[in-house]
Design an enzyme around this catalytic site. Structure first.
Site, PDB file in Angstrom:
ATOM      1  N   LYS A 130      -3.010   2.861  -2.305  1.00 20.98           N
ATOM      2  CA  LYS A 130      -4.203   2.671  -2.428  1.00 20.98           C
ATOM      3  C   LYS A 130      -4.534   1.791  -3.231  1.00 20.98           C
ATOM      4  O   LYS A 130      -5.831   1.810  -3.615  1.00 20.98           O
ATOM      5  CB  LYS A 130      -4.697   4.296  -2.848  1.00 20.98           C
ATOM      6  CG  LYS A 130      -4.360   5.228  -1.945  1.00 20.98           C
ATOM      7  CD  LYS A 130      -5.187   5.374  -0.577  1.00 20.98           C
ATOM      8  CE  LYS A 130      -6.737   5.049  -0.759  1.00 20.98           C
ATOM      9  NZ  LYS A 130      -7.445   5.395   0.622  1.00 20.98           N
TER      10      LYS A 130
HETATM   11  N1  PMP Z   1      -0.453   8.908   1.317  1.00 20.88           N
HETATM   12  C1  PMP Z   1      -0.993   9.005  -0.002  1.00 20.88           C
HETATM   13  C2  PMP Z   1      -0.291   9.460  -1.139  1.00 20.88           C
HETATM   14  C3  PMP Z   1      -2.397   8.970  -0.309  1.00 20.88           C
HETATM   15  O1  PMP Z   1      -2.851   9.241  -1.501  1.00 20.88           O
HETATM   16  C4  PMP Z   1      -3.307   8.344   0.572  1.00 20.88           C
HETATM   17  C5  PMP Z   1      -4.617   8.224   0.510  1.00 20.88           C
HETATM   18  N2  PMP Z   1      -5.466   9.302   0.222  1.00 20.88           N
HETATM   19  C6  PMP Z   1      -2.798   8.508   2.057  1.00 20.88           C
HETATM   20  C7  PMP Z   1      -1.346   8.345   2.192  1.00 20.88           C
HETATM   21  C8  PMP Z   1      -3.805   7.940   3.262  1.00 20.88           C
HETATM   22  O2  PMP Z   1      -4.028   6.653   3.096  1.00 20.88           O
HETATM   23  P1  PMP Z   1      -5.492   6.430   3.663  1.00 20.88           P
HETATM   24  O3  PMP Z   1      -6.557   6.877   2.876  1.00 20.88           O
HETATM   25  O4  PMP Z   1      -5.599   4.844   4.036  1.00 20.88           O
HETATM   26  O5  PMP Z   1      -5.818   7.065   5.177  1.00 20.88           O
END
Ligand code: PMP
Length: 343
Positions: free
Chosen positions: A64
Site C-alpha cells: 500500500k
Molecule cells: N494485503 C494487505 C495486507 C492489504 O493491507 C491490502 C490493502 N487493503 C491488500 C492486500 C489489498 O490490496 P488492494 O487494496 O490494492 O486491493
C-alpha cells in the site's frame, strides 16, 4: 502538469516520474522497484514458475505504500492539499501506515479511522508514526458508521484536509498501472502467463492487471478471495454475494464493487479458506524461511490454484503484500490461532 484522472488515458503525464539512476531520492523514491522472488517449493510442486513481488520490502512495509504515495501526489497536483494540510483516511492499516510515512516526509498531518478488529501491531505502528488513530467498531459499508464514511465526514469538517478515499480513488489503481505492472513486465522479460491477486480496494489487481493485459491480452488476471467476501461471486456471477465467513485475513475481501475494481479486467477467481492460508504461511516459513502476513498466504494459495488450472509450464506472478511481523499477536501466535480453531 497535465493530471491524469482517467485511468485509461495513456497519453497523460504519469502522476509520478522516477529518476532513472540507482540512487533513490528520499522516501518517495524508495517506494517500488521491489524484487520479483521465485518461490522454489511452490514452483517445483506445480511445475510452474511461481514468482512474487516482494512488496513487504517497500519502506513502509507493504504493497500500500505505492497507493499512498500516488493518492497524496494526486491531491497535491489537483490543489486539494496545501502545505501543512491533513490527510484523512479509513484503512485496515497498511494504507494508513504508507500515508503516515508519506505525510511525515511531506509535512502533512495524518488522521486514520480504523476498524477496532485489526492487528494491534498495525495500530501501534500508526501511532509511533505520529498518526492520530480513531478506532471504531466494524460496520458494513452501507452503514453510516462505516470507518470509511466516518473518515469522509471528518475530513469535510476540517480546513485544508483531504479524504483519500482509497476504495474509489483511481490514483490507487494508477499507482500499480504506472509502477507494479511495468516492473513485473520488465522483471519477467514479458514471460508472464497469469497475475494472481487478492483484492481489498482492488487497486493492485486493477492497475497491475490492466497494464499487463495491455502488453499482452493473453495474460490471465485472476482474483483470489478470502471467505466472508463478495468478490469471488462478483467475478463468477456479476453480483457481489458474500461467501460464508468470517476470515482472519486483513486488508482483503469486499462486499461491494469499488471504483478501482470496476476498472479491473479479471478472467477468473478462486476462493481460499483461512485454514489453507495458515498452512501456506507456515509451510513458507518451514520450507523457505519467509514470515508472511495473511493476504500473502491467500495470494500464494491462489498462485497454486492458478498453476493447477493452467497446467505445468506457465509463469505465474503474485504479490507478497506485507510481512508476518505485522501479525505476531494473531497469525503467528499459536494460542490465538487455536482460539480461532486454526491451530
Ligand atoms: N494485503 C494487505 C495486507 C492489504 O493491507 C491490502 C490493502 N487493503 C491488500 C492486500 C489489498 O490490496 P488492494 O487494496 O490494492 O486491493
Amino acid at each position: 502538469m497535465n493530471i491524469n484522472t482517467d485511468f485509461f488515458d495513456k497519453t497523460a503525464t504519469p502522476l509520478i516520474e522516477r529518476s532513472v539512476n540507482s540512487v533513490r531520492s528520499g522516501f518517495a523514491e524508495a517506494i517500488g522497484d521491489t524484487p520479483l522472488i521465485r518461490l522454489g517449493s511452490l514452483s517445483e510442486e506445480t511445475g510452474c514458475e511461481i514468482l512474487a513481488k516482494g512488496e513487504f520490502l517497500n519502506p513502509g512495509g507493504s504493497v500500500k505504500d505505492r497507493a499512498a504515495l500516488w493518492m497524496v501526489k494526486r491531491a497535491e497536483i489537483e490543489g486539494a492539499l496545501k502545505a501543512g494540510g491533513t490527510i484523512v483516511e479509513g484503512t485496515a492499516g497498511n494504507t494508513g501506515i504508507g500515508l503516515a510515512h508519506v505525510c511525515n516526509a511531506r509535512g502533512y498531518k495524518c488522521l486514520i479511522y480504523m476498524p477496532n478488529n485489526q492487528s494491534k501491531e498495525k495500530i501501534e505502528l500508526l501511532r509511533s508514526l505520529g498518526a492520530e488513530v480513531i478506532l471504531v467498531p466494524p460496520a458494513p459499508y452501507k452503514d453510516d458508521m462505516n470507518y470509511q464514511k466516518q473518515a469522509g465526514r471528518h475530513a469535510a469538517r476540517l480546513k485544508n484536509a483531504v479524504w483519500v478515499n482509497q476504495f474509489d480513488n483511481l490514483a490507487n489503481a494508477r499507482a500499480h498501472y504506472e509502477s507494479t505492472g511495468p516492473e513485473i513486465w520488465a522483471q519477467t522479460k514479458s514471460e508472464v502467463d497469469a497475475f494472481v491477486s487478492a483484492a481489498g480496494t482492488g487497486g493492485t489487481i486493477a492497475g497491475t492487471g490492466r497494464y499487463l493485459k495491455e502488453r499482452n491480452s493473453d495474460i490471465k488476471i485472476m482474483l483470489v478471495d478470502c471467505m466472508g467476501s463478495g468478490l469471488y461471486s462478483w467475478v463468477k456471477t456479476g453480483e457481489p454475494v458474500m461467501s460464508q465467513g468470517p476470515s482472519i485475513t486483513e486488508g482483503i475481501g469486499n462486499s461491494r464493487v469499488t471504483d478501482n475494481l470496476a476498472v479491473a479486467a479479471i478472467d477468473d477467481a478462486f476462493q481460499v479458506p483461512d485454514i489453507d492460508m495458515v498452512r501456506m504461511v507456515q509451510r513458507m516459513l518451514r520450507e523457505e524461511g519467509w514470515l508472511f502476513g495473511t493476504s500473502t498466504g491467500v495470494n500464494l494459495c491462489g498462485a497454486v490454484l492458478a498453476a493447477q488450472s493452467l497446467g505445468p509450464g506457465h509463469t505465474i506472478v503474485t504479490v507478497l503484500c506485507d510481512a508476518g511481523s505485522r501479525y505476531q499477536s494473531s497469525l503467528w501466535n499459536p494460542d490465538w490461532l487455536a482460539e480461532k480453531g486454526l491451530a
